[in-house]
Each structure stands twice: as C-alpha cells, then as structure tokens.
Write a protein that holds these residues in place. Structure first.
Motif, PDB file in Angstrom:
ATOM      1  N   LYS A 181     -21.207 -11.951  19.586  1.00  0.00           N
ATOM      2  CA  LYS A 181     -22.391 -11.186  20.288  1.00  0.00           C
ATOM      3  C   LYS A 181     -23.113 -10.381  19.222  1.00  0.00           C
ATOM      4  O   LYS A 181     -24.318 -10.442  19.464  1.00  0.00           O
ATOM      5  CB  LYS A 181     -21.576 -10.272  21.162  1.00  0.00           C
ATOM      6  CG  LYS A 181     -22.624  -9.576  22.125  1.00  0.00           C
ATOM      7  CD  LYS A 181     -21.980  -8.531  23.103  1.00  0.00           C
ATOM      8  CE  LYS A 181     -22.948  -7.819  24.005  1.00  0.00           C
ATOM      9  NZ  LYS A 181     -22.267  -7.046  25.093  1.00  0.00           N
ATOM     10  N   ARG A 190     -15.146 -12.085  19.585  1.00  0.00           N
ATOM     11  CA  ARG A 190     -16.327 -11.883  20.498  1.00  0.00           C
ATOM     12  C   ARG A 190     -17.223 -10.963  20.272  1.00  0.00           C
ATOM     13  O   ARG A 190     -18.531 -11.360  20.251  1.00  0.00           O
ATOM     14  CB  ARG A 190     -15.579 -11.866  21.983  1.00  0.00           C
ATOM     15  CG  ARG A 190     -14.751 -12.907  22.555  1.00  0.00           C
ATOM     16  CD  ARG A 190     -14.548 -12.597  24.042  1.00  0.00           C
ATOM     17  NE  ARG A 190     -13.639 -11.485  24.280  1.00  0.00           N
ATOM     18  CZ  ARG A 190     -12.558 -11.529  24.370  1.00  0.00           C
ATOM     19  NH1 ARG A 190     -11.939 -12.630  24.143  1.00  0.00           N
ATOM     20  NH2 ARG A 190     -11.855 -10.399  24.581  1.00  0.00           N
ATOM     21  N   LYS A 191     -16.925  -9.789  19.768  1.00  0.00           N
ATOM     22  CA  LYS A 191     -17.783  -8.915  19.481  1.00  0.00           C
ATOM     23  C   LYS A 191     -18.757  -9.236  18.493  1.00  0.00           C
ATOM     24  O   LYS A 191     -20.039  -8.950  18.045  1.00  0.00           O
ATOM     25  CB  LYS A 191     -17.237  -7.564  19.133  1.00  0.00           C
ATOM     26  CG  LYS A 191     -16.238  -6.981  20.234  1.00  0.00           C
ATOM     27  CD  LYS A 191     -15.533  -5.497  19.964  1.00  0.00           C
ATOM     28  CE  LYS A 191     -15.333  -5.019  21.161  1.00  0.00           C
ATOM     29  NZ  LYS A 191     -14.367  -3.619  20.882  1.00  0.00           N
ATOM     30  N   ASN A 245     -27.137 -11.005  18.521  1.00  0.00           N
ATOM     31  CA  ASN A 245     -28.367 -10.200  18.872  1.00  0.00           C
ATOM     32  C   ASN A 245     -28.928  -9.962  17.574  1.00  0.00           C
ATOM     33  O   ASN A 245     -30.288  -9.767  17.802  1.00  0.00           O
ATOM     34  CB  ASN A 245     -27.369  -8.784  18.924  1.00  0.00           C
ATOM     35  CG  ASN A 245     -27.004  -8.689  20.631  1.00  0.00           C
ATOM     36  OD1 ASN A 245     -27.138  -9.546  21.421  1.00  0.00           O
ATOM     37  ND2 ASN A 245     -25.999  -7.898  20.904  1.00  0.00           N
TER      38      ASN A 245
END
Length: 653
Positions: A273, A269-270, A277
């Motif tokens: 993300k 998930r990180k 970004n």
C-alpha cells in the motif's frame, strides 16, 4: 544418506550429542556425494531438507542463515534429525560452496524466524513473561522490584524492551511481570534473544513448569516458587494467553494471538500500500513538473518575441535620429555658406564705393556746375557710405546671430545626446510609440529653429511632423490601454514564474548541492575567515573558536540592523549601482581589526542582502549557479532537475 538420517520420529528428541554429530557427519557426506541437490545456479540455492510448501529458492547468504538458524534452534517442534541435517547443510555451504558467497556480504546474524513455524501462534505485540520475582510482605501487602529497574537491566543486556509491566492483584505484587517489545521484527528478534538467554541458563518456560504444570489454571496463583531461585522468563504464546492466571488475564487486555504468517502478510500488505501511494505521488509530481516545463517554454517564447520586437524598434529609432542629425547639420552648413557669400559681396561693394570717393576728391572740377555736381556726388557718396556702414553693422549683427544660432544648435545637439543616453537607459521600460513621439518632438524642435529663416520647405515639414505627432499621440493612448492589459497579464505571468521558482527551490532542498546548480543562503555570513583570523591571534584552538563565534554573532546582528546602511551609489558602465561605502565607521573598523578576508566575507553578505532582500535584512534561500557564481535562472534550474530525473530514470531502468 542412510534411512537413519531421513526419519523424524518423536523418539529422537532424547538423542545424545554424539549421536547428533554422527547424523550430522552422515548427512554432510551425503551432501558431498551429490545425493541432495543444493546448488540450482551460480546464485540460486535450495534446501533439500525442507518440504515443498516452504520457500524453495534462496541466495547463498539466505540459505546459510536458514540452515544455521534451524540447526541452532531450541524449539521442541524441531526434531534432532532435522537439526542435524541443517547443521550439515551449513557446514557444506561454508566448506564446499564458499566460492559462491558474496565477499561483500558477511553473515552477521541468524534469521529470527528460522526456527519457528509460520503457523506458530504468539501474543502480539511481542510480550515476554517474567516469573519468580522476589517479593516481601510489608504493611499487609506484597511488594517487589519496579518495572523500570528490570527494563534498564534488560536494556543493558541488549534486549531493548519498551516497557516492563509488573502485575498486581488484591494481595499486592504478584511476583510476575510482562516485558513489552516493539511491534516490528527487530522487536521479535529481541524477544527471541530474551527467551533464549533464559533457556540457556536453564531458566526457561519448560524449566519453570517442571513439577509445576498444574499451576496454570489457578486464578489466584502467585508466580513464585520457594523451590526455585532466580528469575524465569519466556515469550508469551497461545497457552499463556488462554490461561486463567493473572498473566493470561493481562495478556488478553493488552494483546492478541497472531501467527507469524499472518503478521508477515499484514506487513506485506502495508508495504504494498505504501509503495502504491508513493508511486501515485511520484506520478503526480512528474505531471506537475511537465506542466511547469511547458509553462516555462511558453513564457520563454513570449519574452524572446518581446525582446526581438524591442530591438527592432530601437534600431528604427536610431536610424530616424541619425537622419534628423544629418538634416540639421546640412541645413546649418547651408546657412553658414549663404552668410559668407553675402558678407563677401558687401565687402566688394564697400571697396568699390571707397575707390569712387577717392576718384571724386582727386578730380579737379573745372566750373561751378561741375563743382556742384561734384558736391552732389560727394553728398550722394557720403549717403551711400553711410548705407554701406549700416549694412556692415547689420552684417555684424547677422554674424553674431549666426554664432548664437550655432551655439544654440551645439547646445541642442549636446542636450539631444544627453536625451539619447536617457532614452537608452529607459528603453526597456517604454513602449515603441512613445519613442516615436519623442523622436517627432525632437524633429519639431529642430524645425522651429529652421523655420525662423522663413524656409517654406522647412515649415511644411514641421507642419507634417506636427500632424504625425498628433496621430502618434492618439495611437499612444490606444497603446496605453493595451499596455495596462499587458501589464496585468505580465504581473500574473510573473507571479506564476515566482511560484514555479519557489516550488523549484523547495524541490532542490531534497537534493544535496552540486558544483553546477543548488540552493544558496543569500546574505549568510561565511565564518571561515573569522576562524582563520582568530587562529593567528590565539594560541589554542578552543580560544580561537570561542572568539570567532562571538565576533560572527556580533556581525550577524549588524547585518540584520536596517538602520545600518553602509552603501554608496557610483556610475558603472553608465549605470547607477550601489557598492560598499568604505568610509563607513564600522567598515573601516572591520578592515583595520580583522583584515581583507573578513572584510570580503562581510561585504559579500551585505551586497547579497541589499540585492535580494534590502527591506527585510534577513537570509533568503534561492537557486544559485555555482559554476558561474550568480543567481541561477528558472530555466537553468528546470534543465538541471530534468537532467537529474533522466539519470535517475536510466539507473532505475
């Protein structure tokens, strides 16, 4: 393979090494016979011994790591048959399917997650437990080794812990310590290596708990055992976390219980993300770059139109000036011709009168009347001769005036040429109407001289030019107001262009310099010529480097000194330019002491500082066209950046 290889009951944990090898050979023969499907394509492989819920598709290297890791696993949750099957799979891959391995990728390590179930629960961040640390009773308390000493020892062994935390209770050192690792998968790999090292030395968790399983649960338990020697260690799991010992108490303070699958999902998930970004940032930068390119095209179009208009006005001015010069030359030639004609007539008349006087003197008067008449004629002739002499003197004065007029015309012509040169130099800074007014003023100056002769045509043209001049001056006032507005707009556009250039320079700093466009530090002193010169003067390279460093530092200080201005102005192609003043004392000393190469390096840095930052006298970074050895334009920088972006986009697609 026979049924004996396919079972996975709990009884096989006591299987001997010979039986393990036998199962491994049977499984290997089954793989060779094609009973199990391993190769799905030339690049994709599958593990036939793992359940469908696990990952089904592997690359060759990944499957080999998986098989080797499971086969070498020391986990009690792995059955001996499962290990034997995976060892056989690793052997089959290395011996029979080695042709499908990528020769550029060698298997250098085993997957740290291979011998662990995704649902196995660890204390996170990864923490190791060390027990049976030697302690001594001193001054009413137990004391033992410090955590930093254990940390240094584990670092030397390659486990790379971040901290070793000894545990203390009311009696002092408890004989236990917590070993903390980094939160990433490198930390997990180090933690597993830490546990396996102690397991291999028979000092793992199960060896420690043999005949001591009841020790967990005692809150005041001191983790030392007189019947066991040396340190025992393992990686903290859920049972350690939930224990009522001092170890469990501290684990609950600094960590949490997580499964491997949960940690992997959080990492994914990180990562997603972060990727999203970064994608948004790239899109914003791309949009900004397109806006800059659009503004640049608009500015470039405006500049091209302005330069074309200036060239047109300059051509018109030259044509008008040429017409004025031709008119002045024709008028001067006409004056010369008229005066020459008048001079010839006066000479002829003078000669005729002289001949008439000679005839009268030679004539012999016969009577008094004729003599009187002759005297009267002589007097009259003398009077006329005086008039002719006066006319001759007047002619001389006219000739002198004419020569003076010619000289003045020549001087005015020279002044006009000087003025033309000045106008050429100032042409880009002046507006079109100002040029027309200067042209009309020049015409009026010529007309004033022509008007001295009373020529009505010249006077009329002078009056017409004077009226036109007044009109142009009125137009110039209007244009001045417009010019001020344009100057404000131009200044704003120039600021936008400078901002765009700064952004472009910052963007180029992320890329290495190429042979075409890059970033150059203007005014930076090239140290290579100093080093080469010192190598010729000193025997050792160390002495040469030290001396070159000292001399470079000295001349860098000279370059920064605003009081030192070794420049002079010269004429080059009709323009005033600044160049190095070779009569300067420091410059002469530099050439005499170090030679031409060092002098060229210093003069290059001086000229760059004087051109790009004369007031600050410090190094500045700017776009540079390395192919042509000059400052790159904004257009060149944008084109190069767009070109690089297109190549990057093509590679990505």
């Amino acid at each position: 393979m026979g049924s004996s290889v396919d079972h996975s009951s709990g009884d096989d944990t006591d299987m001997s090494d010979s039986e393990l090898d036998e199962y491994k050979d049977l499984s290997y023969e089954a793989l060779k016979s094609g009973k199990h499907k391993v190769k799905l394509s030339d690049e994709i492989f599958a593990c036939p011994f793992c359940s469908k819920r696990k990952k089904g598709d592997y690359f060759y290297k990944e499957l080999l790591q998986h098989a080797s890791g499971v086969g070498a696993s020391t986990s009690s949750k792995r059955s001996v048959v499962e290990k034997a099957n995976h060892l056989a799979l690793a052997k089959f891959l290395e011996k029979d399917l080695s042709a499908f391995a990528d020769p550029s990728e060698a298997v250098t390590e085993v997957d740290p997650l291979a011998d662990h179930e995704p649902d196995e629960m660890f204390v996170w961040p990864w923490i190791g437990i060390v027990v049976n640390i030697a302690t001594q009773f001193k001054d009413g308390r137990y004391v033992g080794e410090s955590g930093s000493k254990l940390r240094d020892e584990y670092t030397m062994r390659g486990f790379n812990p971040t901290r070793v935390r000894p545990l203390w209770n009311y009696q002092g050192h408890s004989g236990t310590a917590l070993v903390e690792f980094t939160k990433d998968w490198f930390g997990f790999n180090n933690a597993m290596s830490f546990e396996k090292a102690y397991e291999a030395d028979q000092h793992g968790k199960r060896h420690w708990l043999e005949n001591n399983s009841n020790l967990y649960g005692k809150r005041d338990w001191l983790a030392s055992n007189p019947n066991k020697s040396g340190l025992y260690a393992w990686v903290a799991r859920v049972d350690d976390y939930k224990s009522e010992s001092i170890i469990g108490e501290h684990l609950r303070k600094i960590g949490d219980v997580r499964t491997i699958s949960d940690i992997m999902e959080e990492e994914a998930r990180k990562t997603n993300k972060l990727v999203n970004n970064l994608t948004n940032v790239i899109e914003v930068k791309d949009m900004h770059l397109k806006e800059m390119a659009s503004k640049f095209k608009e500015t470039e179009g405006s500049l091209d139109s302005l330069m074309a208009e200036k060239d047109k006005q300059y051509q018109i001015y030259n044509e008008e000036l040429k017409k004025i010069q031709l008119t002045a030359r024709d008028h001067l030639q006409k004056i010369f011709n008229d005066h020459l004609k008048l001079k010839a007539q006066l000479e002829n008349h003078k000669n005729a009168l002289e001949l008439r006087g000679i005839e009268l003197e030679q004539r012999d008067a016969k009577n008094e009347t004729e003599r009187k008449k002759l005297l009267e004629e002589l007097k009259e002739n003398a009077t006329k001769n005086c008039e002719v002499s006066a006319a001759s003197e007047e002619q001389k004065k006219v000739d002198e005036d004419l020569m003076r007029l010619a000289e003045e015309q020549q001087k005015q012509k020279e002044d006009l040429y000087k003025r033309i040169g000045q106008l050429k130099n100032d042409l880009e800074a002046k507006q079109t109407l100002e040029l027309e007014i200067r042209s009309l003023t020049g015409q009026l100056n010529v007309m004033k001289h022509m008007g001295d002769e009373g020529d009505p045509e010249v006077l009329e043209k002078a009056n017409s030019l004077n009226r036109l001049l007044i009109e142009k001056i009125g137009e110039l006032d209007d244009m001045e107001r417009l010019n001020q507005a344009l100057i404000v707009k131009e200044r704003k556009s120039n600021e936008e262009v400078q901002d765009a250039r700064k952004e472009l320079v910052n963007g180029f700093k992320d890329y290495p310099n190429s042979a075409e466009i890059g970033i150059k530090r203007l005014g930076e002193l090239d140290t290579k010529p100093f080093y080469e010169d010192m190598k010729r003067k000193y025997k050792t390279e160390a002495e040469a480097e030290e001396r070159a460093s000292e001399v470079c530092s000295l001349w860098n200080e000279y370059l920064k000194d605003p009081e030192w201005h070794p420049f002079k102005r010269i004429k080059l192609d009709g323009k005033d330019v600044e160049t190095i003043n070779e009569s300067d004392e420091k410059i002469q000393e530099l050439k005499k002491t170090f030679g031409a190469d060092v002098y060229n390096a210093v003069s290059t840095a001086l000229l760059e500082i004087n051109e790009h930052n004369p007031s600050g006298r410090y190094i500045t970074s700017d776009l540079w066209n390395y192919a042509e050895g000059r400052r790159a334009t904004l257009k060149e920088g944008v084109k190069y950046l767009v070109k690089k972006w297109k190549l990057h986009d093509q590679k990505k697609n």
